[in-house]
Design a protein around this motif. Structure first.
Motif, PDB file in Angstrom:
ATOM      1  N   ARG A  28      38.699  59.552  29.842  1.00 13.61           N
ATOM      2  CA  ARG A  28      37.895  58.423  30.321  1.00 13.61           C
ATOM      3  C   ARG A  28      37.875  57.292  29.298  1.00 13.61           C
ATOM      4  O   ARG A  28      37.917  56.109  29.657  1.00 13.61           O
ATOM      5  CB  ARG A  28      36.463  58.877  30.617  1.00 13.61           C
ATOM      6  N   ALA A  29      37.806  57.631  28.025  1.00  7.83           N
ATOM      7  CA  ALA A  29      37.758  56.599  26.989  1.00  7.83           C
ATOM      8  C   ALA A  29      39.065  55.806  26.944  1.00  7.83           C
ATOM      9  O   ALA A  29      39.063  54.580  26.752  1.00  7.83           O
ATOM     10  CB  ALA A  29      37.470  57.234  25.633  1.00  7.83           C
ATOM     11  N   ILE A  30      40.203  56.498  27.142  1.00  8.81           N
ATOM     12  CA  ILE A  30      41.485  55.799  27.185  1.00  8.81           C
ATOM     13  C   ILE A  30      41.516  54.834  28.372  1.00  8.81           C
ATOM     14  O   ILE A  30      41.936  53.674  28.244  1.00  8.81           O
ATOM     15  CB  ILE A  30      42.641  56.810  27.261  1.00  8.81           C
ATOM     16  N   LEU A  31      41.072  55.289  29.523  1.00  5.57           N
ATOM     17  CA  LEU A  31      41.020  54.423  30.701  1.00  5.57           C
ATOM     18  C   LEU A  31      40.104  53.228  30.449  1.00  5.57           C
ATOM     19  O   LEU A  31      40.438  52.087  30.802  1.00  5.57           O
ATOM     20  CB  LEU A  31      40.545  55.216  31.917  1.00  5.57           C
ATOM     21  N   ASP A  32      38.966  53.457  29.826  1.00 11.79           N
ATOM     22  CA  ASP A  32      38.040  52.365  29.554  1.00 11.79           C
ATOM     23  C   ASP A  32      38.664  51.308  28.655  1.00 11.79           C
ATOM     24  O   ASP A  32      38.422  50.102  28.831  1.00 11.79           O
ATOM     25  CB  ASP A  32      36.756  52.906  28.916  1.00 11.79           C
ATOM     26  N   GLU A  33      39.468  51.729  27.683  1.00 15.84           N
ATOM     27  CA  GLU A  33      40.141  50.755  26.827  1.00 15.84           C
ATOM     28  C   GLU A  33      41.117  49.897  27.624  1.00 15.84           C
ATOM     29  O   GLU A  33      41.170  48.670  27.466  1.00 15.84           O
ATOM     30  CB  GLU A  33      40.885  51.473  25.698  1.00 15.84           C
ATOM     31  N   SER A  34      41.905  50.524  28.490  1.00 14.70           N
ATOM     32  CA  SER A  34      42.864  49.772  29.306  1.00 14.70           C
ATOM     33  C   SER A  34      42.140  48.791  30.225  1.00 14.70           C
ATOM     34  O   SER A  34      42.572  47.633  30.389  1.00 14.70           O
ATOM     35  CB  SER A  34      43.722  50.730  30.136  1.00 14.70           C
ATOM     36  N   VAL A  35      41.065  49.242  30.821  1.00 13.99           N
ATOM     37  CA  VAL A  35      40.280  48.377  31.711  1.00 13.99           C
ATOM     38  C   VAL A  35      39.714  47.191  30.946  1.00 13.99           C
ATOM     39  O   VAL A  35      39.680  46.059  31.448  1.00 13.99           O
ATOM     40  CB  VAL A  35      39.163  49.193  32.384  1.00 13.99           C
ATOM     41  N   ALA A  36      39.281  47.423  29.710  1.00 16.03           N
ATOM     42  CA  ALA A  36      38.720  46.337  28.905  1.00 16.03           C
ATOM     43  C   ALA A  36      39.758  45.244  28.657  1.00 16.03           C
ATOM     44  O   ALA A  36      39.438  44.044  28.693  1.00 16.03           O
ATOM     45  CB  ALA A  36      38.192  46.884  27.583  1.00 16.03           C
TER      46      ALA A  36
END
Length: 312
Positions: A219-227
């Motif tokens: 989830r943290a990796i996805l959140d970085e990409s979304v940011a």
């Protein structure tokens, strides 16, 4: 006059969609490297798919033989092969030609504009899971098989309608997108997140979420990409987020990224256009992406070692 389609490359993606188009009676020619040309002349293009196997002998050419423009150029190479492919197809792109790239990320759009101008270039997204086996067969790994395409400004033009007419009804899902740039960004976020998670953590989705802390890291990796997408003006939609979170946290899922599968085979990986470019954009915007950066460095070390070993 027939609408002439040139498919650049006959690998896992271009070979799959090009073969489906040829099977449906479209006027398709593949431009391929000499080694792949010899293989296709000997064995044809062979697709193994739950949607129906294909064995056909298509029209092929090489870069040296290209002498006139095509109506539609479907560009489906890996990011690391882009510059060579642009050199190969320059003779096939005339004043009325349309270029439909289905590469990963967004960096290729700048390269296309630098080389040919923005005029002939559409936006495109392909959704398919395929790979070439050791015999050159194209193996489909999952049900999804879709192309979407559109004008970069979202207009419904005569030329995009002609592209749609040439592609639709060829045995896979196809559609015009009214916001193809957003669709390209959303696919990029998904691919970068899945690729970074699988390659950094060395496992499938199910293997990652099956250990303590795995779901949180995914989830943290996805959140970085979304940011990065958000600060770039392309925040993913709620529907995309729901699908992607579900995909990346599904217990027992065997799903992996193509980058991870290439890594396991010791092949070349698309680290720069998929993950590295996101990191560069994050740096320019002042967004912290430590997990994406770790994945990018990890894969860059792998790539450097691979090149050194090949050079011995």
């Amino acid at each position: 006059m027939a609408y002439r389609i040139l498919v650049v490359g006959a690998g896992a993606v271009g070979g799959y969609f090009g073969a489906r188009l040829a099977q449906a009676g479209r006027d398709v020619t593949f431009v391929v490297r000499p080694g792949r040309a010899d293989q296709i002349r000997r064995d044809g293009i062979r697709v193994r798919s739950r949607h129906g196997d294909l064995n056909l002998t298509p029209k092929i050419t090489t870069a040296a033989e290209l002498a006139e423009p095509y109506d539609l150029v479907l560009l489906s190479v890996k990011g690391f092969a882009l510059d060579a492919a642009l050199d190969d197809v320059a003779a096939a792109i005339g004043p009325a030609s349309v270029v439909l790239p289905v590469l990963n990320g967004m960096r290729h759009m700048d390269r296309l504009a630098e080389r040919f101008g923005t005029g002939p270039v559409l936006g495109g997204v392909c959704m398919v899971a395929t790979e070439l086996d050791s015999d050159g067969q194209i193996i489909q790994l999952a049900d999804i098989q879709k192309l979407i395409y559109g004008e970069l400004g979202g207009e419904l033009t005569e030329r995009i309608e002609r592209v749609d007419e040439a592609i639709r009804g060829a045995g896979f899902d196809a559609a015009i997108s009214p916001d193809i740039v957003q669709a390209m960004w959303e696919k990029w976020v998904m691919l970068a997140s899945l690729g970074a998670a699988c390659c950094l953590l060395r496992g499938s989705v199910g293997e990652i979420v099956g250990v303590p802390g795995g779901t949180q890291v995914a989830r943290a990796i996805l959140d970085e990409s979304v940011a990065v997408a958000r600060v770039s003006g392309h925040p993913p939609s709620p529907a995309f987020m729901q699908r992607t979170v579900s995909m990346m946290t599904a217990p027992g899922s065997p799903q992996t990224s193509s980058m991870y599968r290439d890594l396991l085979k010791g092949g070349e990986v698309e680290v720069d256009p998929i993950i590295g470019d996101l990191v560069l954009r994050a740096d320019r915007a002042g967004v912290e992406v430590p997990l994406l950066r770790a994945a990018s460095v990890n894969l860059s070390v792998y790539s450097a070692r691979r090149e050194a070993e090949r050079g011995r």
